[in-house]
Write a protein that holds these residues in place. Structure first.
Motif, short mmCIF file in Angstrom:
data_model
loop_
_atom_site.label_atom_id
_atom_site.label_comp_id
_atom_site.label_asym_id
_atom_site.label_seq_id
_atom_site.Cartn_x
_atom_site.Cartn_y
_atom_site.Cartn_z
N ASN A 395 0.80 -1.23 0.00
CA ASN A 395 0.00 0.00 0.00
C ASN A 395 0.84 1.28 0.00
N HIS A 396 2.10 1.15 -0.30
CA HIS A 396 2.98 2.33 -0.23
C HIS A 396 3.23 2.91 -1.62
N PRO A 397 2.77 4.13 -1.84
CA PRO A 397 2.96 4.73 -3.18
C PRO A 397 4.43 4.90 -3.54
N SER A 398 5.29 5.03 -2.54
CA SER A 398 6.71 5.22 -2.85
C SER A 398 7.30 4.01 -3.58
N VAL A 399 6.74 2.85 -3.35
CA VAL A 399 7.30 1.64 -4.00
C VAL A 399 6.84 1.63 -5.46
N ILE A 400 7.80 1.79 -6.36
CA ILE A 400 7.44 1.77 -7.78
C ILE A 400 7.93 0.49 -8.47
N MET A 401 8.81 -0.24 -7.77
CA MET A 401 9.27 -1.51 -8.34
C MET A 401 9.42 -2.52 -7.21
N TRP A 402 9.12 -3.76 -7.54
CA TRP A 402 9.46 -4.88 -6.67
C TRP A 402 10.73 -5.51 -7.22
N SER A 403 11.69 -5.70 -6.35
CA SER A 403 12.91 -6.37 -6.78
C SER A 403 12.90 -7.78 -6.23
N LEU A 404 13.25 -8.73 -7.08
CA LEU A 404 13.18 -10.13 -6.66
C LEU A 404 14.25 -10.48 -5.63
N GLY A 405 15.29 -9.67 -5.58
CA GLY A 405 16.39 -9.98 -4.67
C GLY A 405 17.67 -9.50 -5.31
N ASN A 406 18.77 -10.02 -4.82
CA ASN A 406 20.07 -9.59 -5.34
C ASN A 406 20.94 -10.80 -5.62
N GLU A 407 21.70 -10.73 -6.68
CA GLU A 407 22.79 -11.66 -6.96
C GLU A 407 22.48 -13.10 -6.62
N SER A 408 21.44 -13.60 -7.27
CA SER A 408 21.04 -14.98 -7.06
C SER A 408 21.10 -15.75 -8.38
N HIS A 409 21.89 -15.19 -9.30
CA HIS A 409 22.06 -15.81 -10.63
C HIS A 409 20.68 -15.92 -11.28
N THR A 410 20.44 -16.98 -12.03
CA THR A 410 19.14 -17.07 -12.71
C THR A 410 18.48 -18.39 -12.37
N GLY A 411 17.23 -18.51 -12.75
CA GLY A 411 16.55 -19.77 -12.50
C GLY A 411 15.05 -19.59 -12.47
N ALA A 412 14.38 -20.74 -12.62
CA ALA A 412 12.92 -20.73 -12.73
C ALA A 412 12.25 -20.22 -11.46
#
Ligand code: GAL
Length: 956
Positions: A395-412
């Protein structure tokens, strides 16, 4: 307790939004009982959840146990602190048992449903209330709530929590920070009434075409609920799409919030709604129909003595400090912050990338074998983390993006997180830097890409195989690694960001230095870093890399960043007839901005006034005429400086009126007055006021004041950036190593000649390096000027092939005793280097002893001031004025020798040398950002070259 699963925690109720509500709540924060065991197997199974714990210690909740005397903190970055053996933690694994007894508050007790909430436990916990197991937690920086309706009693509740420092979760939480276990965020019980508002999801859209606001609201309530927005006269059933008419949009620059409530007969939830629309259009990041620029920082939660424990006052001050330095965006690296921080982001105005608590970086050291991101057994755990992040903060207007995390390489599993988040909340963009192909994200994000690469990305056309990626806006989610003296090259990045619409800005790594403060044996505070607690695996001082120190005091990097991203740019024409004003706001005009000018001649303000502030829309530029009195008249003896500044007109939440928003200067240096020669004795031991050592050719005293030198030097005490290998030269050793291999830190000088010559003394010397044949020849001519002054003309000429570039080209002098301060005519007041200079202004600056250099936790070169015309160096026994008769120089005055800075691991270990070390640099290398990213840009490097300077040295 099973701490080797691949699953999320169990037993918690479904995640939901953090709501401000009037339902009864009882904080369980405070003093708890505590004990720690060295391993899970060794942790007593003695019925501790219920039995007496008289022999246990005490602990503060929230808090980290290893900052409260139970064990020690440890720091590692990418490296896992134990064998990579997923999902198993090692046997040696501190286990903390917590216990607290409490009576239920009447309000909570009277409620028909009761919940127990944990806002953060690192890393895995099992929870019992009155002997009943409630479940487990995973996701250290995420909220877990348990239904305790049937387990809570009115009085004599016994809450027991067993926390494992390491667990399966550790493989998903290998962020670059201290390992700090424990219940480090609040614990609360709350009572849910009949007719409760369990969850609310508000998506408040702003239509930039019509100015209309729309609220899409989903409420999970056990009775009918109303949405009330008094200011908009809205009082309607809280469901579906609600058109609220014309609204003012929310933006980081103008964080307009509307107070709202979601109410049932039994519960009232308070919200602050911000209307805004986030989109990607034509490869641009747009909010409310206009492009935005992210002037960001990466923010970890850290306090010197309390680690990641939240303090509301500290955080408010911290965010105000960011605002005052024009920062408008925060990436919550690398986990959701304390929930209250989001309220501040909304209120004060920040664009936020809210990052999920996920980093599997440890697998990089095993070539990503077994990386959980790509292993289906971990899928649920990944998605659970994302859901907890999104629900809590949705509910926070300041949040414009969700980030999945950091430096976890790739994957399904990452893709699954993105899919879920996008499906649940299409109003925001998905960010994940590790998805280099950008297949499941909405923004192309990289870290530490070089300037050249950023330029190439800016110019990509949206076509070809990776058309999707090429059609996305680009950000640097990390750039300009603010470690030690630096970061260099920020201006050059920003010039690119401004030149290319696809580039939407970046986030400096990082906001705060994460040192841990302890008391030394003498009671004085000291800051420690990795390895200082005896860790077997650690990453040294790589955790000390912020724009502010651990007490949130600005480092020079922050001051320069503020100038690089200043909302108003000002360029004064060479003839002072006009200035070009650039409005760098994305949404605001300059109505709130006053323009002032002042003309300073030789340190005195001789004229000043206001300019009529121009009408200038966002991202526009206008010319403003300057008054006649602003012109230079050519009567200065030092300099005639015109400064134009943009300041705020009114007080705001973040700064008092008059706050600097940008400045520009036109500096007219005075023609130098060359002093006439002075009749005096000149021998190989004396040049008027200067006493010379005929054996070495060095000065020993000036009008009785002991001073020695000048010594020729090309080395500096390596900065953190000098010690690291830049991405631009991965195959070469660091600058520090190259300099050392070239012997630049151990120069040897031979006197070639010392010869009186027509009322002057000429001293010639050769300064070489051990082992090699390269050298610098110096020709120094001393001329008497008065009873107290001499002139020194220096010509430096390199010879032989130097195997490497230089750090600087300069002359060193030493005085007795510690420095007392410097009065400077030159660029200041903060230190500057060729690629870290944006905030420095020409002026007459008075620097106290403590301002001269920067007290970096790991000692290194710092404190240079560029563009110096004249300086009075105040030392213990007297003052010396040094002024140039030609080119400006860079001045560094330090109480520490380069040797000491280079060889001492911590600032608190530096010896008191009782000397004043003065460096007059004719040229300098930039500082770059090689600790992460490119080293020094080609235009800021210092290749061996000849140089000359003419100085007057005068004892005052
Ligand atoms: C990045 C990482 C950050 C930090 C930084 C170096 O790769 O995302 O967490 O480790 O490097 O300070």
């Amino acid at each position: 307790m099973d701490i080797a699963t691949t699953l999320p925690g169990r037993g918690a109720v479904v995640p939901r939004a953090r709501l401000r509500t009037d339902r009864p709540a009882q904080s369980l924060d405070g003093r708890w009982r505590f004990r720690v065991s060295p391993s899970l197997r060794g942790a007593p199974d003695d019925g501790w959840q219920r039995s007496a714990v008289a022999e246990w210690g005490d602990i503060e909740v929230p808090g980290h146990w290893n900052l409260q005397g139970y064990g020690l903190p440890a720091y590692s970055n990418v490296q896992m602190p134990f064998p990579v053996d997923p999902p198993h933690p090692p046997d040696a694994n501190p286990i903390g048992d917590y216990r607290v007894d409490f009576d239920a508050d009447p309000g909570v007790w009277d409620a028909p449903r009761r919940l127990l909430r944990f806002d953060g436990i690192e890393s895995a916990a099992e929870i019992w209330l009155n002997g009943v197991s409630l479940g487990t937690t995973r996701g250290s920086r995420l909220t877990h709530e348990f239904d305790v309706t049937d387990t809570l009693v009115e009085s004599g509740n016994r809450l027991a929590v067993r926390v494992a420092q390491f667990s399966d979760a550790t493989y998903l939480e290998n962020q670059d920070m201290w390992w700090l276990p424990g219940i480090f965020r609040s614990v609360t019980v709350h009572g849910e009434p009949v007719g409760a508002v369990r969850d609310v999801f508000v998506q408040a859209d702003f239509d930039p075409e019509t100015g209309a606001g729309t609220v899409q609201i989903d409420v999970d309530a056990t009775a009918s609920a109303h949405l009330i927005i008094p200011e908009l006269d809205i009082d309607v059933a809280a469901s579906g799409t609600i058109h609220v008419g014309s609204v003012e949009p929310w933006s980081a620059e103008h964080p307009r919030l509307y107070d709202a409530q979601v109410r049932t007969a039994a519960e009232s939830v308070t919200l602050r709604i911000g209307f805004r629309r986030v989109e990607v259009r034509d490869a641009q990041l747009m909010v409310n129909g206009a492009p935005i620029m992210l002037r960001g920082v990466n923010r970890h939660e850290h306090r010197a003595r309390h680690g990641r424990v939240h303090d509301a006052d500290v955080v408010r001050e911290e965010l105000l400090l960011m605002k005052r330095h024009h920062i408008n965006a925060v990436r919550t690296s690398h986990y959701p912050p304390h929930p209250d921080v989001l309220d501040l982001f909304d209120e004060l105005g920040f664009w936020v990338i809210d990052e999920c608590d996920l980093e599997t970086h440890g697998f990089e050291h095993v070539q990503w074998r077994g990386n959980p991101s790509a292993d289906p057994r971990w899928r649920e755990a990944f998605v659970d983390r994302m859901q907890r992040t999104v629900h809590r903060d949705k509910n926070h207007p300041s949040v414009i993006m969700w980030s999945l995390g950091n430096e976890s390489h790739t994957g399904a599993n990452l893709e699954a997180m993105a899919r879920w988040a996008k499906g649940y909340d299409p109003s925001r963009l998905i960010h994940y830097e590790g998805d280099h192909a950008s297949t499941y994200v909405d923004i192309y994000s990289r870290m530490y890409a070089s300037h050249d690469e950023v330029r190439a990305i800016a110019e990509e056309q949206p076509a070809g195989e990776d058309e999707h990626r090429r059609s996305l806006p680009f950000i640097l989610c990390e750039f300009a690694h603010a470690m030690g003296t630096g970061p260099g090259g920020m201006q050059e990045y920003w010039d690119l960001f401004e030149a290319h619409p696809r580039l939407a800005g970046g986030f400096v790594w990082e906001w705060i230095e994460q040192g841990i403060e302890v008391d030394g044996p003498d009671g004085s505070a000291r800051i420690l870093y990795g390895g200082d607690f005896g860790e077997d695996v650690h990453d040294g001082n790589f955790v000390i890399d912020g724009l502010v120190d651990v007490h949130r005091r600005p480092r020079p990097g922050l001051l320069h960043y503020a100038a690089v991203i200043a909302p108003v740019s000002i360029e004064v024409d060479a003839d002072r007839s006009a200035a070009t004003i650039g409005n760098r706001y994305d949404t605001l005009g300059l109505a709130g901005v006053a323009l002032q000018w002042s003309r300073t001649v030789d340190g005195e303000v001789v004229a000043a006034g206001d300019l009529i502030a121009p009408v200038c829309g966002p991202r526009e530029r206008v010319m403003v005429a300057l008054p006649e009195e602003a012109r230079a008249e050519g009567r200065a003896s030092q300099a005639d400086v015109l400064t134009v500044e943009a300041v705020t007109i009114e007080d705001s939440t973040w700064a008092a009126a008059g706050h600097l928003l940008g400045s520009g200067q036109q500096v007219e240096l005075a023609a130098v007055d060359v002093p006439p020669p002075f009749e005096a004795v000149v021998t190989d031991a004396e040049v008027g006021a200067a006493e010379i050592d005929p054996v070495t050719g060095r000065v020993q005293a000036l009008a009785g004041l002991r001073i020695s030198g000048p010594d020729v030097g090309v080395w500096r005490a390596p900065t953190d950036n000098d010690r690291d290998v830049g991405d631009d030269e991965p195959d070469l050793p660091s600058y520090a190593q190259r300099w050392r291999a070239a012997g630049m830190d151990r120069t040897v000088t031979r006197l070639l000649g010392i010869q009186p010559d027509g009322g002057t003394l000429v001293v010639r010397s050769r300064t070489g390096v051990p082992i090699l044949d390269c050298a610098l020849e110096a020709r120094m001519r001393w001329t008497p000027l008065s009873e107290t002054a001499v002139r020194l003309d220096v010509e430096l000429t390199p010879s032989g092939p130097w195997p490497t570039e230089w750090a600087r080209l300069g002359l060193d002098l030493e005085l007795e005793g510690n420095p007392q301060g410097v009065d400077l005519v030159g660029e200041g007041p903060m230190p500057s280097y060729p690629d870290l200079r944006s905030a420095a202004r020409f002026g007459w600056w008075r620097l106290d002893a403590d301002d001269l250099t920067i007290d970096h936790v790991r000692p290194q070169e710092s404190g240079s001031r560029m563009g110096v015309r004249e300086a009075v160096i105040r030392a213990r026994d007297g003052a010396v004025r040094i002024r140039t008769l030609g080119a400006s120089f860079a001045l560094t005055v330090s109480r520490h020798s380069r040797r000491a800075l280079d060889g001492t691991p911590h600032n608190w270990e530096l010896p008191d040398e009782a000397r004043t070390f003065v460096s007059i640099d004719l040229a300098q290398s930039g500082v770059g950002t090689a600790t992460c990213g490119p080293g020094v840009l080609p235009q800021h490097r210092l290749s061996p070259r000849a140089a000359a300077v003419s100085l007057v040295l005068e004892r005052l």
